[in-house]
Design a protein around this motif. Sequence first.
Motif, PDB file in Angstrom:
ATOM      1  N   SER A  16      13.824 -46.819  13.463  1.00 51.35           N
ATOM      2  CA  SER A  16      12.781 -46.796  12.422  1.00 51.35           C
ATOM      3  C   SER A  16      12.101 -45.443  12.357  1.00 51.35           C
ATOM      4  O   SER A  16      11.480 -45.094  11.352  1.00 51.35           O
ATOM      5  CB  SER A  16      11.734 -47.889  12.680  1.00 51.35           C
ATOM      6  OG  SER A  16      11.003 -47.624  13.859  1.00 51.35           O
ATOM      7  N   ASN A  37      17.600 -50.985  13.495  1.00 51.95           N
ATOM      8  CA  ASN A  37      16.835 -51.803  14.438  1.00 51.95           C
ATOM      9  C   ASN A  37      15.630 -51.028  14.971  1.00 51.95           C
ATOM     10  O   ASN A  37      15.662 -49.807  15.088  1.00 51.95           O
ATOM     11  CB  ASN A  37      17.765 -52.220  15.604  1.00 51.95           C
ATOM     12  CG  ASN A  37      17.025 -52.410  16.904  1.00 51.95           C
ATOM     13  OD1 ASN A  37      16.969 -51.525  17.746  1.00 51.95           O
ATOM     14  ND2 ASN A  37      16.415 -53.566  17.057  1.00 51.95           N
ATOM     15  N   VAL A  64      13.921 -56.328  16.673  1.00 51.77           N
ATOM     16  CA  VAL A  64      13.922 -56.901  18.029  1.00 51.77           C
ATOM     17  C   VAL A  64      13.913 -55.762  19.047  1.00 51.77           C
ATOM     18  O   VAL A  64      14.190 -54.617  18.703  1.00 51.77           O
ATOM     19  CB  VAL A  64      15.187 -57.760  18.300  1.00 51.77           C
ATOM     20  CG1 VAL A  64      15.184 -59.027  17.469  1.00 51.77           C
ATOM     21  CG2 VAL A  64      16.455 -56.960  18.068  1.00 51.77           C
ATOM     22  N   ALA A  89      17.354 -46.017  22.424  1.00 52.90           N
ATOM     23  CA  ALA A  89      16.194 -46.853  22.787  1.00 52.90           C
ATOM     24  C   ALA A  89      15.103 -45.891  23.218  1.00 52.90           C
ATOM     25  O   ALA A  89      15.366 -44.698  23.404  1.00 52.90           O
ATOM     26  CB  ALA A  89      16.542 -47.813  23.917  1.00 52.90           C
ATOM     27  N   GLY A  91      12.564 -43.824  25.554  1.00 53.60           N
ATOM     28  CA  GLY A  91      12.785 -43.226  26.874  1.00 53.60           C
ATOM     29  C   GLY A  91      11.775 -43.727  27.887  1.00 53.60           C
ATOM     30  O   GLY A  91      10.695 -44.193  27.518  1.00 53.60           O
TER      31      GLY A  91
HETATM   32  P1  NAP Z   1      10.466 -41.966  18.993  1.00 50.65           P
HETATM   33  O1  NAP Z   1      10.135 -40.944  17.964  1.00 50.65           O
HETATM   34  O2  NAP Z   1       9.398 -42.508  19.848  1.00 50.65           O
HETATM   35  O3  NAP Z   1      11.241 -43.149  18.240  1.00 50.65           O
HETATM   36  C1  NAP Z   1      11.752 -44.189  18.968  1.00 50.65           C
HETATM   37  C2  NAP Z   1      12.377 -45.198  18.009  1.00 50.65           C
HETATM   38  O4  NAP Z   1      13.006 -46.193  18.789  1.00 50.65           O
HETATM   39  C3  NAP Z   1      11.362 -45.931  17.154  1.00 50.65           C
HETATM   40  O5  NAP Z   1      11.983 -46.305  15.943  1.00 50.65           O
HETATM   41  C4  NAP Z   1      11.030 -47.161  17.996  1.00 50.65           C
HETATM   42  O6  NAP Z   1      10.510 -48.200  17.190  1.00 50.65           O
HETATM   43  C5  NAP Z   1      12.423 -47.455  18.530  1.00 50.65           C
HETATM   44  N1  NAP Z   1      12.444 -48.166  19.818  1.00 50.65           N
HETATM   45  C6  NAP Z   1      11.877 -47.765  20.983  1.00 50.65           C
HETATM   46  N2  NAP Z   1      12.117 -48.657  21.949  1.00 50.65           N
HETATM   47  C7  NAP Z   1      12.866 -49.641  21.378  1.00 50.65           C
HETATM   48  C8  NAP Z   1      13.418 -50.859  21.860  1.00 50.65           C
HETATM   49  N3  NAP Z   1      13.242 -51.214  23.131  1.00 50.65           N
HETATM   50  N4  NAP Z   1      14.127 -51.642  21.008  1.00 50.65           N
HETATM   51  C9  NAP Z   1      14.299 -51.282  19.728  1.00 50.65           C
HETATM   52  N5  NAP Z   1      13.797 -50.134  19.210  1.00 50.65           N
HETATM   53  C10 NAP Z   1      13.085 -49.336  20.032  1.00 50.65           C
HETATM   54  O7  NAP Z   1      11.552 -41.382  20.026  1.00 50.65           O
HETATM   55  P2  NAP Z   1      12.613 -40.203  19.817  1.00 50.65           P
HETATM   56  O8  NAP Z   1      11.951 -38.906  20.090  1.00 50.65           O
HETATM   57  O9  NAP Z   1      13.355 -40.395  18.567  1.00 50.65           O
HETATM   58  O10 NAP Z   1      13.562 -40.443  21.084  1.00 50.65           O
HETATM   59  C11 NAP Z   1      14.703 -41.267  21.023  1.00 50.65           C
HETATM   60  C12 NAP Z   1      15.390 -41.191  22.384  1.00 50.65           C
HETATM   61  O11 NAP Z   1      15.755 -39.824  22.659  1.00 50.65           O
HETATM   62  C13 NAP Z   1      14.474 -41.636  23.525  1.00 50.65           C
HETATM   63  O12 NAP Z   1      15.227 -42.334  24.477  1.00 50.65           O
HETATM   64  C14 NAP Z   1      13.983 -40.310  24.094  1.00 50.65           C
HETATM   65  O13 NAP Z   1      13.631 -40.423  25.454  1.00 50.65           O
HETATM   66  C15 NAP Z   1      15.192 -39.430  23.894  1.00 50.65           C
HETATM   67  N6  NAP Z   1      14.842 -38.009  23.872  1.00 50.65           N
HETATM   68  C16 NAP Z   1      13.979 -37.527  22.946  1.00 50.65           C
HETATM   69  C17 NAP Z   1      13.652 -36.174  22.960  1.00 50.65           C
HETATM   70  C18 NAP Z   1      12.701 -35.576  21.958  1.00 50.65           C
HETATM   71  O14 NAP Z   1      12.325 -34.395  22.089  1.00 50.65           O
HETATM   72  N7  NAP Z   1      12.268 -36.285  20.950  1.00 50.65           N
HETATM   73  C19 NAP Z   1      14.231 -35.332  23.914  1.00 50.65           C
HETATM   74  C20 NAP Z   1      15.107 -35.870  24.847  1.00 50.65           C
HETATM   75  C21 NAP Z   1      15.405 -37.206  24.823  1.00 50.65           C
HETATM   76  P3  NAP Z   1       9.580 -49.370  17.850  1.00 50.65           P
HETATM   77  O15 NAP Z   1       8.598 -48.669  18.725  1.00 50.65           O
HETATM   78  O16 NAP Z   1       8.979 -50.071  16.666  1.00 50.65           O
HETATM   79  O17 NAP Z   1      10.520 -50.248  18.615  1.00 50.65           O
END
Ligand code: NAP
Length: 259
Positions: A16, A37, A64, A89, A91
Amino acid sequence: MDLGIKGKRALVCASSKGLGLGCARALAEAGVNLVMNARGAEALEASAQAIRDEFGVDVQTVAVDVTTAEGQAAVLAAAGDVDILVNNAGGPPPGMWSDWDRDDFIAALDANMLTPIAFMKALLPGMMERGWGRVVNITSVSVKAPVPVLGLSNSARAGLTGYVAGTSRQVAGSGVTINNLQPGLHATDRAVSLDAGVSKAQGISMEEAKAQRAATIPVGRYGTIDEFGATCAFMCSQNAGFMVGQNVLLDGGATNTTM
Ligand code: NAP
């Protein structure tokens, strides 16, 4: 570039917002129908509708928690015979090596190793039978270069990477590729929450924390979800059929290694 995947169907977990949303949007732009999702239904439906409106593809949503058995069952029921799987998912939280006990590790392993493995186990057989499939796992730069405060992430994602290294070679002969996409710092909510951690730990403002972290990146800024999504869509394209078991690092040059 025509990615050659128009009309295919993809499951993009945790999509999302942030990097998952970037992947969903780039696949939709390539003409791929989606199952999206996230836990929060409102933001998920808003992002799905924006994609329907902009790209005209079919989008189903399943609100979910993907890290639970019930959540996975609901997502798989909606996904059916997808051609493309993007695993993602949230982090694990940052902390010190001495903070974490067994339950913390189990939660991190569930979210960032065992959940993607469960989706691969469920969806690879269909892809292999149909002779075509693409899996991209969103992992992290922390697999290549540890982020000390993210010990839970370093550990769980290294485990997933080991699993993919072997499994990708076992399924490649059936026309199915599995690769990992490793984000460095990207401008998402997750990055804001990690900026907040630095701000708090060092007693500096959020702007200073962000500038400090951006200064560690040769490009001089955080990555965008569009750049991340475009790379994911390429890895899911017809053109990427010879890419197997790779870990593609998108970090603006921040990891100072030759290879
Ligand atoms: P984000 O902006 O916080 O977005 C996370 C997305 O995942 C949201 O849509 C959230 O929606 C969904 N989500 C989280 N937990 C979930 C669950 N248990 N089930 C279903 N949906 C879930 O995070 P992001 O920066 O895109 O990061 C995505 C992944 O990449 C993470 O694992 C993060 O650790 C990794 N990562 C990110 C970075 C960075 O700089 N952004 C760097 C290295 C690694 P809901 O909260 O509504 O579920």
